[in-house]
Scaffold this motif. Structure first.
Motif, PDB file in Angstrom:
ATOM      1  N   GLY A  42       0.984  -0.867   0.043  1.00 47.91           N
ATOM      2  CA  GLY A  42       0.027  -0.373   0.002  1.00 47.91           C
ATOM      3  C   GLY A  42       0.939   1.491   0.321  1.00 47.91           C
ATOM      4  O   GLY A  42       1.632   1.425  -0.215  1.00 47.91           O
ATOM      5  N   LYS A  73      -0.632   2.656  -8.271  1.00 50.60           N
ATOM      6  CA  LYS A  73      -2.259   1.204  -8.308  1.00 50.60           C
ATOM      7  C   LYS A  73      -1.344   0.544  -6.922  1.00 50.60           C
ATOM      8  O   LYS A  73      -0.569  -0.183  -7.229  1.00 50.60           O
ATOM      9  CB  LYS A  73      -2.385   0.721  -9.489  1.00 50.60           C
ATOM     10  CG  LYS A  73      -3.066   1.324 -10.338  1.00 50.60           C
ATOM     11  CD  LYS A  73      -3.216   0.399 -11.474  1.00 50.60           C
ATOM     12  CE  LYS A  73      -4.567   1.169 -12.534  1.00 50.60           C
ATOM     13  NZ  LYS A  73      -5.621   1.941 -12.159  1.00 50.60           N
ATOM     14  N   PHE A  74      -2.252   0.276  -5.631  1.00 48.20           N
ATOM     15  CA  PHE A  74      -1.068  -0.736  -4.610  1.00 48.20           C
ATOM     16  C   PHE A  74      -2.236  -1.561  -4.501  1.00 48.20           C
ATOM     17  O   PHE A  74      -3.109  -2.286  -5.210  1.00 48.20           O
ATOM     18  CB  PHE A  74      -2.040   0.367  -3.875  1.00 48.20           C
ATOM     19  CG  PHE A  74      -1.280   1.929  -3.954  1.00 48.20           C
ATOM     20  CD1 PHE A  74       0.177   2.418  -3.711  1.00 48.20           C
ATOM     21  CD2 PHE A  74      -1.853   2.946  -4.019  1.00 48.20           C
ATOM     22  CE1 PHE A  74       0.549   3.143  -3.051  1.00 48.20           C
ATOM     23  CE2 PHE A  74      -1.225   4.212  -4.313  1.00 48.20           C
ATOM     24  CZ  PHE A  74      -0.155   4.502  -3.939  1.00 48.20           C
ATOM     25  N   ASP A 127      -7.617   4.672  -1.946  1.00 48.43           N
ATOM     26  CA  ASP A 127      -6.743   4.212  -1.321  1.00 48.43           C
ATOM     27  C   ASP A 127      -5.820   5.017  -0.284  1.00 48.43           C
ATOM     28  O   ASP A 127      -4.738   4.206   0.487  1.00 48.43           O
ATOM     29  CB  ASP A 127      -4.879   4.298  -2.872  1.00 48.43           C
ATOM     30  CG  ASP A 127      -5.459   3.533  -3.640  1.00 48.43           C
ATOM     31  OD1 ASP A 127      -6.485   2.689  -3.554  1.00 48.43           O
ATOM     32  OD2 ASP A 127      -5.158   3.707  -4.799  1.00 48.43           O
TER      33      ASP A 127
END
Length: 485
Positions: A222, A299-300, A250
């Motif tokens: 993350g 993008k995690f 996010d």
């Protein structure tokens, strides 16, 4: 007799007793020794000459040209980072320090042969390999390692013929480190900015024809685990003509989560949150009708499962990603697949998941599991008089200052061993004179620092004609022709 020290890295340094010599190999060039040579590679900085007035240091480099990581790894639009080469140049011009390029340790001369020539040998040759993804499709055309791509635009001879296919609109970079951001920035930078750098002419021409206008950077974990630093993130956010695309979802709840985090992590996370929620200037301009022609995003919690082939099977068309959840917190958090997957369409895949050192010589112990030389404070286990520093000592992590300090630690070990009698400097060692005879018998002609200065002058002259700091020569044979080898 003065101790001789040898070092091998992107540059190699050697030292012996007649002149003492220390040896520090490193695939990225950075060495500091008894005279305080500075390693332009994050792996090399060895303050031996400065702290031992009688030591002589020789530096050995695999390529004809010095500076290793600074020349071939630092992004072309980061010229300020390359100023460390000035310190290296000042050091190597000392009467107690010498540079010998075009010498591959382990092939042209062995480590045991170097140990016969020098009182101490220091290996700082960095990490010349890359970690593999280990997934189906990673060898498809259109998939490249970050190491090869960076080497291509920076003029590393082994990557000069890479010819990456930039005919797609979307690129996917696997990794959330500074190298990943460097690649994204180079792919999306306006050509007028790159033309003023020392990027190679061939890669500039390829980027001028590039169709890439969207770059996704994908990581398994993350926002709190990203490895890039705030300077590189800020550069991406402020890149002209490119807008950041970050999903506010996010970052839900992260402001309170980083309240007590170390300051660098807190500032970095706050900048990502601000970018996602408050919309930077570039996005405001887009809303006013001046839409940025290019975009990039993070993008995690996605882990690559497979590089998907095109219908004809001839190239990459996308990546299947496993969605993950995190177990634990902070840097130790682990990404666990949830069972859900998604596919992301892209024609260019770049793997930026880390580097790996390789064994150098059968006589040097090597931990292939960890990719390092087993050592204690830089002292190679079981081999007195042999030392290591940088990435090959502790693994490929950290920035230049990290490896600088690590090399100081190794230098201190050498000095302690000199002062404590662990290193016996009573026998005279021939240093380069012995190595030179070995190299001559094998048809190897070393390149001196004055030879390098002729190559340097040619590069600067070519660059001046093109309005650049230099035009790097990417063919070693052409380098040797310039100096009459």
């Amino acid at each position: 007799p003065a101790p001789r020290v040898l070092h091998w890295g992107g540059c190699f340094w050697l030292a012996a007793a007649q002149p003492p010599a220390l040896y520090f190999p490193q695939l990225q060039t950075n060495v500091a020794g008894l005279l305080w040579p500075f390693c332009p590679h994050p792996d090399c900085d060895f303050p031996l000459p400065q702290h031992h007035g009688g030591a002589l240091v020789d530096i050995y480099e695999k390529l004809p040209v010095p500076f290793g990581l600074v020349r071939f790894g630092v992004a072309p639009d980061h010229p300020e980072v390359k100023n460390v080469t000035n310190t290296f140049t000042q050091t190597v011009r000392s009467e107690r320090c010498a540079y010998y390029g075009n010498v591959t340790v382990g092939r042209d001369v062995t480590v045991p042969e170097l140990q016969q020539a020098y009182h101490a040998v220091v290996l700082s040759y960095g990490a010349e390999d890359n970690r593999v993804l280990g997934i189906p499709g990673e060898n498809l055309p259109g998939v490249y390692t970050a190491r090869a791509f960076v080497g291509w635009y920076n003029g590393l001879p082994e990557n000069r013929d890479l010819k990456p296919d930039l005919s797609c609109e979307t690129a996917l970079i696997l990794g959330h480190g500074n190298v990943a951001l460097d690649i994204a920035r180079i792919l999306l930078s306006p050509l007028q900015l790159l033309r003023k750098t020392d990027i190679t002419d061939s890669s500039l021409a390829a980027l001028a024809c590039s169709k890439v206008k969207r770059v996704w950077l994908v990581g398994r974990r993350g926002p709190l685990q990203v490895a890039f630093t705030i300077k590189e993130l800020r550069e991406m956010i402020n890149l002209p003509g490119a807008r950041p695309v970050l999903d506010p979802a996010d970052f839900t709840g992260l402001e309170s989560a980083v309240k007590d985090a170390p300051r660098p992590r807190k500032r970095l996370t706050e900048l990502m949150i601000k970018t996602a929620l408050e919309k930077p200037v570039e996005v405001q301009a887009a809303a006013a009708g001046a839409a940025a022609p290019r975009e990039w995003g993070l993008k995690f919690q996605r882990s690559p499962q497979e590089v998907l082939p095109s219908a004809d099977g001839r190239r990459a068309r996308g990546v299947r990603l496993a969605l993950t959840c995190l177990e634990g917190s902070g840097d130790s958090a682990k990404a666990i697949p949830t069972g859900a997957v998604e596919e992301l369409e892209c024609g260019l895949v770049l793997s930026s998941i880390g580097y790996r050192s390789l064994p150098l010589d059968p006589a040097v112990p090597f931990d292939s599991q960890r990719g390092v030389i087993p050592n204690s404070s830089g002292r190679v286990q079981g081999v007195p008089g042999l030392y290591c520093s940088g990435w090959v000592k502790r693994g490929p992590t950290g920035v230049i200052i990290t490896t600088m300090n690590d090399s100081f630690d190794t230098a201190q070990s050498v000095l302690e061993d000199l002062q404590g009698g662990v290193l016996d400097i009573s026998p005279c060692r021939e240093g380069f004179r012995l190595v030179e005879s070995i190299l001559r018998s094998r048809g190897v002609r070393p390149v001196s620092f004055s030879d390098w200065e002729k190559i340097d002058a040619a590069e600067v002259a070519r660059g001046k004609a093109a309005g650049k700091p230099r035009e790097k020569i990417v063919d070693p044979e052409e380098m040797l022709q310039i100096i009459g080898h």
